[in-house]
Design an enzyme around this catalytic site. Structure first.
Site, PDB file in Angstrom:
ATOM      1  N   HIS A 242       1.059  -1.246   0.015  1.00  0.00           N
ATOM      2  CA  HIS A 242       0.045  -0.154  -0.125  1.00  0.00           C
ATOM      3  C   HIS A 242       0.668   1.068   0.001  1.00  0.00           C
ATOM      4  O   HIS A 242       0.815   2.034  -0.910  1.00  0.00           O
ATOM      5  CB  HIS A 242      -1.000   0.100   1.338  1.00  0.00           C
ATOM      6  CG  HIS A 242      -1.732  -1.229   1.363  1.00  0.00           C
ATOM      7  ND1 HIS A 242      -2.865  -1.474   0.503  1.00  0.00           N
ATOM      8  CD2 HIS A 242      -1.789  -2.020   2.234  1.00  0.00           C
ATOM      9  CE1 HIS A 242      -3.513  -2.630   0.847  1.00  0.00           C
ATOM     10  NE2 HIS A 242      -3.064  -3.065   1.836  1.00  0.00           N
TER      11      HIS A 242
HETATM   12  C1  BDR Z   1      -3.169   1.335   5.157  1.00  0.00           C
HETATM   13  O1  BDR Z   1      -3.391   1.267   6.577  1.00  0.00           O
HETATM   14  C2  BDR Z   1      -2.333   0.723   7.158  1.00  0.00           C
HETATM   15  O2  BDR Z   1      -2.649  -0.409   7.917  1.00  0.00           O
HETATM   16  C3  BDR Z   1      -1.261   0.571   6.263  1.00  0.00           C
HETATM   17  O3  BDR Z   1       0.075   1.107   6.702  1.00  0.00           O
HETATM   18  C4  BDR Z   1      -1.601   1.431   5.016  1.00  0.00           C
HETATM   19  O4  BDR Z   1      -1.295   2.748   5.367  1.00  0.00           O
HETATM   20  C5  BDR Z   1      -3.688   0.403   4.339  1.00  0.00           C
HETATM   21  O5  BDR Z   1      -5.141   0.374   4.205  1.00  0.00           O
END
Ligand code: BDR
Ligand code: CA
Length: 299
Positions: A242
């Site tokens: 992500h």
């Molecule tokens: C986002 O949520 C967090 O758990 C990760 O670091 C990322 O920024 C993904 O949905």
């Protein structure tokens, strides 16, 4: 010769935050002025220490300014099940070479944005938007001076990963609504794009083959992410990356397909149809992004 992009990283490390930070700190075309931390994947004290540990591993001394310990008017909801009790999936990082900066995140951002020439600093947002919304309240004149905001967050046509929403927006829906509804120069990179950008065994082998500390640590982090998310991955042989999409978009916008969608953030932090035109990344060139990420981590 390309000129460097200067950015502040707002973050809650976080396994995928760590990979994004390692990439950004090591990349010769990025100048990371500072990191600001926020409660999200885990509590603020740990996200702040983790940001310092990551900078120490990267070998790039970077000030870390501690920010909001809780969402605006809600309780924190850490993601220990995904990121582990230490926020980094148990992967070994060095002790921090320095402590946090003496100024807090929002006063630091106000000062940085008000003293640098206008439109010269990017904000890379990898976390709930609590610090950014607080900045808007405390110094409304500061945020429009940023060159652009690139934020990982939201789920447009995809299902969410925190109830109906995506973690970064759903953890602090009030902050997300303030930032997304403000008409800023903002590009949102939602799950629709990040779920297309995945790491599997080949990518891990490519990272390890570089022999470089940031790349090998990233492979260890992705391995830990595999283990932590095994129960919910239904046999999938890859995992989404992500947060690395944010610095990658800053340097390689051509590898993302951007659409304008009319959206708003609802009470649960989910994106629904609404009046606000927002630039959202809806597609990626995943092979090219993996190659760029591996190259950058090997710098
Ligand atoms: C986002 O949520 C967090 O758990 C990760 O670091 C990322 O920024 C993904 O949905
Ligand atoms: Ca994050």
């Amino acid at each position: 010769m390309t000129s460097k992009t200067t950015a502040i990283i707002d973050t809650d490390p976080g396994i995928d935050d760590a990979i994004a930070i390692l990439y950004a700190l090591r990349h010769p075309d990025l100048d990371i002025a500072a990191m600001t931390t926020v409660a999200g994947n885990i509590g603020l004290k740990v996200t702040t220490t983790n940001a310092l540990r990551i900078a120490t591993l990267a070998g790039v001394p970077t000030p870390v300014h501690s920010g909001a310990a809780a969402p605006l008017g809600r309780d924190p909801r850490p993601e220990i099940g995904i990121h582990g009790n230490d926020g980094l999936g148990g992967v070994t990082f060095p002790d921090p070479a320095t402590g946090p900066a003496s100024s807090y995140a929002v006063p630091y951002m106000v000062d940085a944005l008000m003293t640098a020439p206008e439109k010269t600093i990017d904000l890379f947002c990898l976390a709930p938007l609590t610090n950014i919304a607080t900045l808007m309240t405390m110094a409304p004149e500061a945020l429009p001076r940023a060159r652009r905001i690139i934020a990982m967050g939201g789920a447009v046509d995809e299902p969410g990963n925190m109830g109906r929403g995506e973690f970064n927006l759903a953890h602090d829906p009030e902050a997300a609504a303030m930032v997304l509804h403000a008409g800023l120069d903002l590009t949102l990179i939602p799950l629709d794009a990040t779920r297309q950008f995945r790491a599997g065994a080949d990518f891990l082998a490519d990272l390890r083959a570089t022999g470089k500390a940031a790349a090998v640590a990233s492979a260890d982090l992705i391995d830990a992410y595999f283990v932590q998310t095994e129960h919910q991955a239904r046999g999938s042989v890859s995992r989404p990356l992500h947060d690395p999409c944010v610095p990658l978009f800053a340097l390689h916008p051509d590898l993302f397909r951007i659409e304008t969608r009319h959206l708003e953030v609802d009470h649960d932090g989910a994106l629904i149809e609404g009046p606000h035109p927002i630039q959202v990344a809806m597609g990626v060139d995943a092979d090219a992004l993996r190659a760029r990420l591996c190259e950058g981590l090997a710098c």
